[in-house]
Design a protein around this motif. Structure first.
Motif: not given
Length: 357
Positions: A168, A235-236, A238, A255, A257-258, A290
């Motif tokens: 992550s 890649d965002g 977490d 920024h 992530n889901k 998200k």
């Protein structure tokens, strides 16, 4: 530090310096008009101590930003009650038992107290006080950092609420502070990629060289938070452990992530600001689209996990997997200067005052 010593048996009255709240500080940095040092006399005579209580000598006191919220005179966003005017202020501290009228504690015991009066000597109930095992081979400052509130806060945020999967992308603000230094190390132990923000180039190097952060940046230099987060999180994000709030939290929400998680342990950028003037977030809708879980937490709500935390952190420390860093200043008179320094990005690691040895 620690061990025997203390006050001789014949001594019954001592002079004790203590910090007290002279006036509330609604906003901006507190000054010497708000927190003052005075000298009082304390009777250590056995007969003057109430039943089940004890007399303690303060050895070490933790300097923590949450105290700022306890001297505002407001009850709007508090998690601990306001401190009364003209009363001694309290903090997380370590002391030596000088006299005891409680069968669970003996003279000479070294103890931890989460609400230790910031005074050279005090008489206190035994509630919340716990003994330190003298055979544990752990330095006393570690009980205020790795095994104290900062370490526990980091552990709850990363291990319990955040609980990231290996691989992550984890971001931690105020990363070189008392909480951040342990949060990053705990995330690395879970196999995560970890980036931190901090307030100087020197601390950027400390994060990478001493605490194992993969990357770090100086938020005083990198003022375009969206741009720097794009650089370090292509890649965002977490998991974000938030210690500062404000514009940094707003940038992070662009920024995530889901399914990202945002444990919030503090918002130091907002502590000295009037609530009506605090920075709002324009992009909170991002947590809906998200499906982000953003959760504020208090360590006191997780005390049922403290034994598990202590066992894990002690093991990590002895294996060299968790490394503390302390700034230890000398003398109770230095408390105010060190407290104000918490809001200036001038410290690396946990700030502690050594009052006696």
């Amino acid at each position: 530090m620690g061990g025997g010593g203390g006050v001789a048996a014949a001594t019954t009255v001592v002079e004790s310096r203590e910090w007290y709240l002279a006036a509330i500080a609604p906003e901006n940095l507190p000054t010497s008009d708000h927190l003052k040092l005075r000298t009082v006399t304390v009777s250590l005579d056995y007969e003057s101590i109430p039943d089940e209580q004890m007399a303690l000598q303060l050895l070490l006191i933790s300097v923590d930003p949450y105290l700022r919220s306890r001297i505002t005179g407001r009850n709007d966003d508090l998690y601990l009650a306001q401190l009364p005017i003209n009363k001694v202020i309290t903090g997380y501290g370590i002391g030596r038992v000088v006299r005891s009228k409680n069968n669970n504690f003996s003279e000479g015991d070294i103890v931890v107290h989460p609400f230790f009066p910031i005074a050279e000597y005090c008489i206190t109930p035994s509630d919340f006080v716990r003994k330190i095992d003298p055979t544990a081979d752990i330095s006393l400052p570690d009980y205020l950092s790795c095994l104290g509130v900062p370490g526990f806060t980091a552990w709850v945020g990363i291990k319990v609420i955040g609980n990231p999967d290996p691989g992550s992308n984890v971001f931690i603000s105020a990363a070189a502070g008392g909480v951040g230094m342990f949060a990053g190390q705990l995330a690395k132990l879970k196999g995560c990629r970890v980036v931190g923000s901090t307030g100087s180039d020197e601390k950027v190097q400390v994060l990478k060289d001493e605490f194992g952060y993969d990357e770090a940046f100086n938020y005083h230099k990198e003022t375009d938070f969206d741009a720097i987060l794009t650089k370090y999180f292509p890649d965002g994000i977490d998991l974000y452990l938030d210690n500062v709030g404000g514009k940094m939290l707003e940038a992070v929400l662009n920024h995530v992530n889901k399914g990202a998680r945002i444990p919030i342990s503090g918002m130091i950028s907002q502590y000295n600001t009037n609530p009506a003037e605090r920075e709002g977030l324009k992009n909170l809708l991002n947590i809906v689209g998200k499906e982000v879980k953003m959760e504020g937490f208090l360590c006191g709500s997780f005390l049922n996990r403290f034994g598990e935390f202590s066992q894990q952190m002690e093991k990590y420390m002895k294996e060299g997997k968790i490394k503390p860093k302390h700034k230890i200043d000398q003398g109770i008179e230095s408390f105010f200067e060190n407290f104000v320094s918490l809001f200036s990005s001038s410290n690396v690691g946990k700030v502690i005052i050594q009052v006696a040895s």
